[in-house]
Design a protein around this motif. Structure first.
Motif, PDB file in Angstrom:
ATOM      1  N   ALA A  59      26.785  -7.834  27.152  1.00  0.00           N
ATOM      2  CA  ALA A  59      28.054  -7.733  27.883  1.00  0.00           C
ATOM      3  C   ALA A  59      28.463  -6.268  27.933  1.00  0.00           C
ATOM      4  N   TYR A  60      28.995  -5.851  29.064  1.00  0.00           N
ATOM      5  CA  TYR A  60      29.511  -4.495  29.253  1.00  0.00           C
ATOM      6  C   TYR A  60      31.020  -4.563  29.449  1.00  0.00           C
ATOM      7  N   MET A  61      31.732  -3.558  28.939  1.00  0.00           N
ATOM      8  CA  MET A  61      33.148  -3.369  29.281  1.00  0.00           C
ATOM      9  C   MET A  61      33.336  -1.917  29.667  1.00  0.00           C
ATOM     10  N   TYR A  62      33.706  -1.688  30.939  1.00  0.00           N
ATOM     11  CA  TYR A  62      33.877  -0.338  31.466  1.00  0.00           C
ATOM     12  C   TYR A  62      35.313   0.132  31.264  1.00  0.00           C
ATOM     13  N   PHE A  63      35.473   1.387  30.812  1.00  0.00           N
ATOM     14  CA  PHE A  63      36.817   1.948  30.681  1.00  0.00           C
ATOM     15  C   PHE A  63      36.745   3.466  30.849  1.00  0.00           C
ATOM     16  N   ASP A  64      37.870   4.151  30.611  1.00  0.00           N
ATOM     17  CA  ASP A  64      37.996   5.587  30.919  1.00  0.00           C
ATOM     18  C   ASP A  64      37.708   5.858  32.387  1.00  0.00           C
ATOM     19  N   GLU A  88      31.369 -16.284  37.964  1.00  0.00           N
ATOM     20  CA  GLU A  88      30.466 -16.606  36.868  1.00  0.00           C
ATOM     21  C   GLU A  88      30.332 -15.473  35.843  1.00  0.00           C
ATOM     22  N   PHE A  89      30.368 -14.213  36.293  1.00  0.00           N
ATOM     23  CA  PHE A  89      29.987 -13.113  35.412  1.00  0.00           C
ATOM     24  C   PHE A  89      31.072 -12.056  35.179  1.00  0.00           C
ATOM     25  N   HIS A  90      32.028 -11.921  36.080  1.00  0.00           N
ATOM     26  CA  HIS A  90      33.025 -10.860  36.009  1.00  0.00           C
ATOM     27  C   HIS A  90      34.235 -11.319  35.195  1.00  0.00           C
ATOM     28  N   GLU A 114      38.666  -1.145  32.539  1.00  0.00           N
ATOM     29  CA  GLU A 114      38.930  -2.136  31.500  1.00  0.00           C
ATOM     30  C   GLU A 114      38.576  -3.548  31.944  1.00  0.00           C
ATOM     31  N   GLN A 115      37.486  -3.659  32.687  1.00  0.00           N
ATOM     32  CA  GLN A 115      36.947  -4.957  33.061  1.00  0.00           C
ATOM     33  C   GLN A 115      35.569  -5.137  32.438  1.00  0.00           C
ATOM     34  N   ALA A 116      35.205  -6.389  32.186  1.00  0.00           N
ATOM     35  CA  ALA A 116      33.936  -6.688  31.524  1.00  0.00           C
ATOM     36  C   ALA A 116      33.048  -7.529  32.428  1.00  0.00           C
ATOM     37  N   VAL A 117      31.759  -7.550  32.083  1.00  0.00           N
ATOM     38  CA  VAL A 117      30.786  -8.314  32.862  1.00  0.00           C
ATOM     39  C   VAL A 117      29.749  -8.890  31.903  1.00  0.00           C
TER      40      VAL A 117
END
Length: 277
Positions: free
Chosen positions: A203-208, A23-25, A233-236
């Motif tokens: 929404a968040y997108m994690y990277f580095d 649902e969220f990832h 480089e994945q978002a939630v």
């Protein structure tokens, strides 16, 4: 384009790990020479990635989903480059975007293309698009242009710098708010103490993030928290009723984007640490 529906908090607290992620990832944003888009019914935000290597990519999709004749007919978009040097072409005009630079493109622009300067070091364009009711001009912002603030402390493992690109006092938009948070070396926590945005989703997108590292993203009602394991480089998706916080096995950077009733960055309801469960 993938579609995600809105979820009620009473349902979410019963989800197992697989359903929560379903649902969220958002596990894959950057596919070579492809435009990847996910539409969430949480304020109709579109989250996506464009990864041009050998060819340019047009901002396009099956427009029946939006009920329009071109993507930005009733939408606006924020773009942040998390890869090598790139170019966004808006109505034939080129806008160079280096690493961690932002471009806002307003409603009414019919043609938008993404391309890399060097295919050996390709650009990666992260996208947030929200419905719009008014046209605002295309505008670029670098980290130096952004409104920034240093928050937290090493004692709490949350020493970080927040950069606000698209917001009430920065690049103007109809409703999209977008920026970036960089955690300094030795710091792992973001957005703790936590808060919720009853009037906006996020929404968040994690990277580095190193390949062997993860961020444990916390979500859910303050009294019913859940977690999702995030990699580089994945978002939630974070609904308006949910907290959105995280702790990593190393420091990292994340892009946040919001849509909803206003553009006031500080519009949030804090959650007392003693109320988290």
């Amino acid at each position: 384009m993938e579609r995600r529906y809105a979820s009620h908090p009473r349902e979410v607290k019963q989800f197992d790990t697989a359903r929560l992620r379903e649902e969220f990832h958002i596990p894959k944003l950057f596919i070579p020479n492809h435009l990847e888009l996910v539409l969430t019914h949480e304020d109709r935000l579109i989250i996506g990635g464009a990864f041009p290597i050998a060819e340019e990519i047009k901002l396009d999709m099956d427009l029946k989903e939006l009920g329009v004749s071109y993507f930005l007919e009733r939408r606006e978009i924020g773009i942040i480059n998390v890869g090598g040097k790139g170019i966004v072409v808006v109505e034939g005009k080129e806008h160079a975007l280096d690493h961690k630079e932002c471009l806002f493109v307003g409603m009414g622009n019919k043609e938008v293309f993404f391309k890399s300067v060097d295919s050996e070091k390709p650009a990666k364009f992260y996208l947030n698009s929200a419905p719009a009711h008014q046209t605002y001009p295309t505008q670029k912002a670098t980290l130096a242009d952004a409104e920034s603030a240093d928050l937290g402390a090493i004692e709490n493992s949350n020493d970080r710098t927040i950069y606000r690109f698209i917001h009430q006092n920065g690049i103007q938009s109809s409703q999209l708010v977008m920026g970036m948070t960089l955690l300094k070396t030795g710091n792992m926590w973001n957005t703790m103490p936590a808060h919720v945005h009853p009037r906006r989703m996020e929404a968040y997108m994690y990277f580095d993030l190193p390949d062997d590292s993860v961020v444990i993203h916390l979500m859910g009602e303050p009294s019913e928290t859940r977690h999702i394991v995030m990699r580089n480089e994945q978002a939630v998706i974070s609904p308006s009723w949910s907290i959105h916080s995280g702790v990593g096995t190393s420091n990292y950077t994340f892009i946040w984007g919001m849509a909803g009733d206003n553009k006031i960055y500080s519009d949030m309801d804090p959650v007392d640490m003693k109320d988290l469960k």
